[in-house]
Design an enzyme around this catalytic site. Structure first.
Site, PDB file in Angstrom:
ATOM      1  N   GLU A 249       0.895  -1.168   0.000  1.00 54.40           N
ATOM      2  CA  GLU A 249       0.000   0.000   0.000  1.00 54.40           C
ATOM      3  C   GLU A 249       0.930   1.214   0.000  1.00 54.40           C
ATOM      4  O   GLU A 249       1.483   1.579   1.041  1.00 54.40           O
ATOM      5  CB  GLU A 249      -0.913  -0.051   1.224  1.00 54.40           C
ATOM      6  CG  GLU A 249      -2.189   0.733   1.048  1.00 54.40           C
ATOM      7  CD  GLU A 249      -2.013   2.199   1.368  1.00 54.40           C
ATOM      8  OE1 GLU A 249      -1.705   2.967   0.430  1.00 54.40           O
ATOM      9  OE2 GLU A 249      -2.175   2.579   2.522  1.00 54.40           O
ATOM     10  N   CYS A 283      -2.140   9.059   2.297  1.00 54.85           N
ATOM     11  CA  CYS A 283      -1.876   8.638   0.914  1.00 54.85           C
ATOM     12  C   CYS A 283      -3.041   8.956  -0.014  1.00 54.85           C
ATOM     13  O   CYS A 283      -2.864   8.994  -1.226  1.00 54.85           O
ATOM     14  CB  CYS A 283      -1.511   7.158   0.875  1.00 54.85           C
ATOM     15  SG  CYS A 283      -2.657   6.137   1.809  1.00 54.85           S
TER      16      CYS A 283
HETATM   17  P1  NAD Z   1      10.633   6.796   4.003  1.00 56.17           P
HETATM   18  O1  NAD Z   1      10.302   6.474   2.612  1.00 56.17           O
HETATM   19  O2  NAD Z   1      12.040   6.611   4.442  1.00 56.17           O
HETATM   20  O3  NAD Z   1       9.757   5.925   5.026  1.00 56.17           O
HETATM   21  C1  NAD Z   1       8.391   5.645   4.848  1.00 56.17           C
HETATM   22  C2  NAD Z   1       8.035   4.573   5.878  1.00 56.17           C
HETATM   23  O4  NAD Z   1       8.712   3.366   5.554  1.00 56.17           O
HETATM   24  C3  NAD Z   1       8.492   4.905   7.303  1.00 56.17           C
HETATM   25  O5  NAD Z   1       7.527   4.466   8.202  1.00 56.17           O
HETATM   26  C4  NAD Z   1       9.783   4.123   7.492  1.00 56.17           C
HETATM   27  O6  NAD Z   1       9.998   3.714   8.827  1.00 56.17           O
HETATM   28  C5  NAD Z   1       9.551   2.927   6.620  1.00 56.17           C
HETATM   29  N1  NAD Z   1      10.771   2.413   6.029  1.00 56.17           N
HETATM   30  C6  NAD Z   1      11.760   3.117   5.440  1.00 56.17           C
HETATM   31  N2  NAD Z   1      12.714   2.297   4.965  1.00 56.17           N
HETATM   32  C7  NAD Z   1      12.306   1.036   5.279  1.00 56.17           C
HETATM   33  C8  NAD Z   1      12.844  -0.249   5.053  1.00 56.17           C
HETATM   34  N3  NAD Z   1      13.974  -0.440   4.372  1.00 56.17           N
HETATM   35  N4  NAD Z   1      12.164  -1.320   5.525  1.00 56.17           N
HETATM   36  C9  NAD Z   1      10.996  -1.167   6.187  1.00 56.17           C
HETATM   37  N5  NAD Z   1      10.422   0.019   6.412  1.00 56.17           N
HETATM   38  C10 NAD Z   1      11.065   1.109   5.965  1.00 56.17           C
HETATM   39  O7  NAD Z   1      10.288   8.285   4.244  1.00 56.17           O
HETATM   40  P2  NAD Z   1       9.531   9.143   5.312  1.00 56.17           P
HETATM   41  O8  NAD Z   1      10.258  10.432   5.410  1.00 56.17           O
HETATM   42  O9  NAD Z   1       9.280   8.427   6.598  1.00 56.17           O
HETATM   43  O10 NAD Z   1       8.183   9.372   4.555  1.00 56.17           O
HETATM   44  C11 NAD Z   1       8.230  10.061   3.328  1.00 56.17           C
HETATM   45  C12 NAD Z   1       7.335   9.516   2.315  1.00 56.17           C
HETATM   46  O11 NAD Z   1       6.838   8.238   2.632  1.00 56.17           O
HETATM   47  C13 NAD Z   1       6.119  10.382   2.171  1.00 56.17           C
HETATM   48  O12 NAD Z   1       6.369  11.429   1.302  1.00 56.17           O
HETATM   49  C14 NAD Z   1       5.108   9.445   1.617  1.00 56.17           C
HETATM   50  O13 NAD Z   1       5.225   9.407   0.229  1.00 56.17           O
HETATM   51  C15 NAD Z   1       5.515   8.107   2.115  1.00 56.17           C
HETATM   52  N6  NAD Z   1       4.619   7.585   3.141  1.00 56.17           N
HETATM   53  C16 NAD Z   1       3.485   6.979   2.720  1.00 56.17           C
HETATM   54  C17 NAD Z   1       2.598   6.502   3.645  1.00 56.17           C
HETATM   55  C18 NAD Z   1       1.306   5.844   3.204  1.00 56.17           C
HETATM   56  O14 NAD Z   1       0.343   5.842   3.952  1.00 56.17           O
HETATM   57  N7  NAD Z   1       1.265   5.250   2.006  1.00 56.17           N
HETATM   58  C19 NAD Z   1       2.863   6.638   5.000  1.00 56.17           C
HETATM   59  C20 NAD Z   1       4.052   7.264   5.409  1.00 56.17           C
HETATM   60  C21 NAD Z   1       4.935   7.733   4.454  1.00 56.17           C
END
Ligand code: NAD
Length: 476
Positions: A249, A283
């Site tokens: 998702e 999202c």
């Molecule tokens: P990010 O992409 O680093 O992290 C997004 C999420 O994924 C965080 O909860 C993080 O802990 C987790 N994550 C990161 N790397 C991971 C890995 N290798 N394995 C498992 N989990 C991992 O960036 P961020 O700064 O936390 O969020 C930025 C972007 O993430 C936002 O702009 C948005 O696009 C997206 N996001 C989407 C949702 C959603 O509901 N689809 C939720 C949170 C963030």
């Protein structure tokens, strides 16, 4: 406030075996509010072993037992909801009202899957000869590893936990280290409803290290991730290499198309609610506002009034209509997107900057005349910015809606059923609102197409993603 968040491994709440911790911050004032245990490799191995024994026990339970468990869990969550809602505000920043709705939604998800557990029907297949009986039965896919983000710490996790438990799977959840408190309490409440040890585990730590280790383990049979598309692709590749089932998702960049025959006041009101919910960190938040030329100026003025009514503040204050962003990365990202759009010719109608003072706030923002090559029209903003552009023909709006690689949510506002139908059929999106923003409830499918991922986390299909099918051909 000084939250201490341990790990849940094999039915025991324990500190990390390495005694390492990560700090937790309140985004409304940047104060430290506690710490969360950082799982070591040994902790992860213990969680995996527990998930295996937990699965062996849970898969043998009847659907009626699992259903009764989930109903009891829903009732307990309702009982403790206020405590968890406050935790959500402290660690994530959202308004208390939004946090309460997240908790009541979690109980509804548990109840939905309590019922779905009982509908895990197989099927009979007419055999080619009379001495054969042929049928399909469904079985739990196995231990699940779930990775959930910080925007809706409980909502994103409960969809995975409830589906896994309803199907008969065990599950290890890795929540966000930035928002671990309410989720840990939630999982404690779920445990109290009577789960055997090892069925449900909770770990925190270094996200990349944990996902790599859990996904590679032969114990784990399914991965479920909610988060950014880039991380989703990374985890999909790891899961693909190990031939694991996946649900992804991921991000979105929802177009909101307002046609010249729309009820403008109602359209803007609904879009305002959807845009600024959780400070735009959702999202399905509308992020590309495409308005047909005759209504364009009026729409901008109307949305400016709406945005300026969103008083920022601590989520606990009654006057607050929008809390802070969840972390300083989002504030920096918002500023960079605004600056880039302005440099490319967009106009800041309202907001556009972070206010002075403590907390990760960013003003509700309206950008007008945003050119197609602005970053905000090409990257998921995930924050409180409404970026507007005008369109002339429906074909042009549809082309813009489908231009980006994402396809999670899309909104169309029109007074014409025919136009609504045309857009609905043409839009590449898992969720479409026609004069409506009602999406995300447990009885509705929830998931995207294209770069927004695959598999659904709601509705009648959701359980299937935690089940495998076994075909049986039997001579009788
Ligand atoms: P990010 O992409 O680093 O992290 C997004 C999420 O994924 C965080 O909860 C993080 O802990 C987790 N994550 C990161 N790397 C991971 C890995 N290798 N394995 C498992 N989990 C991992 O960036 P961020 O700064 O936390 O969020 C930025 C972007 O993430 C936002 O702009 C948005 O696009 C997206 N996001 C989407 C949702 C959603 O509901 N689809 C939720 C949170 C963030």
């Amino acid at each position: 406030m000084n939250y201490q968040v341990p790990l849940l491994i094999d039915g025991q709440w324990r500190d990390s075996s390495s005694q390492e911790w990560l700090d937790i911050t309140n985004p409304a004032d940047e104060s430290s509010i506690g710490r969360v245990a950082k799982a070591s490799r040994a902790d992860l191995d213990a969680a995996l072993a527990a998930a295996q024994t937990g699965f062996a026990a849970w898969r043998k339970t009847s659907v009626m037992e699992r259903s009764a468990y989930l109903r009891k869990a829903a009732a307990l969550v309702r009982e403790h909801a206020e405590e968890m809602a406050l935790m959500l505000v402290h660690e994530q920043g959202k308004r208390l009202t939004e946090a309460r709705i997240e908790l009541s939604g979690a109980s509804e998800v548990l109840e939905w899957f309590a019922e779905e557990a009982r509908r895990c029907y197989g099927s009979m297949i007419p055999p080619r000869s009379p001495e054969l009986r042929q049928y399909v039965q469904h079985e739990p896919v196995g231990p699940v590893a779930a990775f959930t983000p910080w925007n809706f710490p409980i909502n994103q996790a409960v969809r995975k936990i409830a589906a896994a438990l309803a199907a008969g799977c065990s599950i290890i959840v890795k929540g966000s280290e930035e928002t671990p408190v309410a989720l840990a309490r939630f999982i404690q409440v779920l445990e109290q409803a009577g789960l055997p040890a090892g069925v449900l585990g909770l770990v925190y730590g270094v996200p990349g290290d944990i996902s790599e280790h859990l996904i590679a383990s032969p114990v784990v049979r399914k991965i479920s991730f909610t988060g950014s598309t880039s991380v989703g692709k990374l985890l999909s590749a790891q899961a693909g290499a190990a031939m694991k089932r996946m649900s992804m998702e991921l991000g979105g960049h929802a177009p909101a198309i307002v046609c010249d025959d729309a009820d403008l006041a109602r359209s803007l009101k609904l879009l305002g609610v959807q845009k600024f919910w959780n400070a735009g960190q959702a999202c399905i938040s509308p992020s590309r506002f495409l308005v047909q030329a005759p209504l364009y100026d009026e729409a901008i003025a109307g949305f400016q009034r709406i945005a300026e009514g969103y008083v920022m503040g601590n989520g606990l204050d009654k006057a607050t209509r929008m809390g802070p962003l969840a972390n300083p990365r989002r504030v920096a990202a918002m500023q960079a997107l605004v600056d880039d759009a302005v440099a490319k010719g967009a106009r800041v109608v309202t907001g556009g900057k972070a206010p002075d003072g403590k907390g990760y706030f960013f003003a509700p923002t309206v950008l007008a005349d945003v050119p197609q090559d602005a970053r905000i029209f090409n990257e998921e903003p995930f924050g409180p910015i409404a970026a507007f552009a005008r369109f002339d023909s429906d074909a042009q709006a549809l082309q813009e809606a489908n231009r980006l690689p994402w396809g999670l949510a899309a909104y169309v506002f029109t007074g014409s059923a025919t136009r609504g139908e045309w857009f609905k059929n043409g839009i590449e999106s898992g969720l479409v609102g026609i004069n409506s923003i009602a999406m995300g409830y447990p009885e509705q499918p929830f998931g995207g197409v294209k770069d927004s991922g695959y598999a659904s986390e709601g509705g009648a299909d959701a359980l299937a993603f935690y089940l495998s099918s076994k075909f049986v051909s039997q001579t009788i």
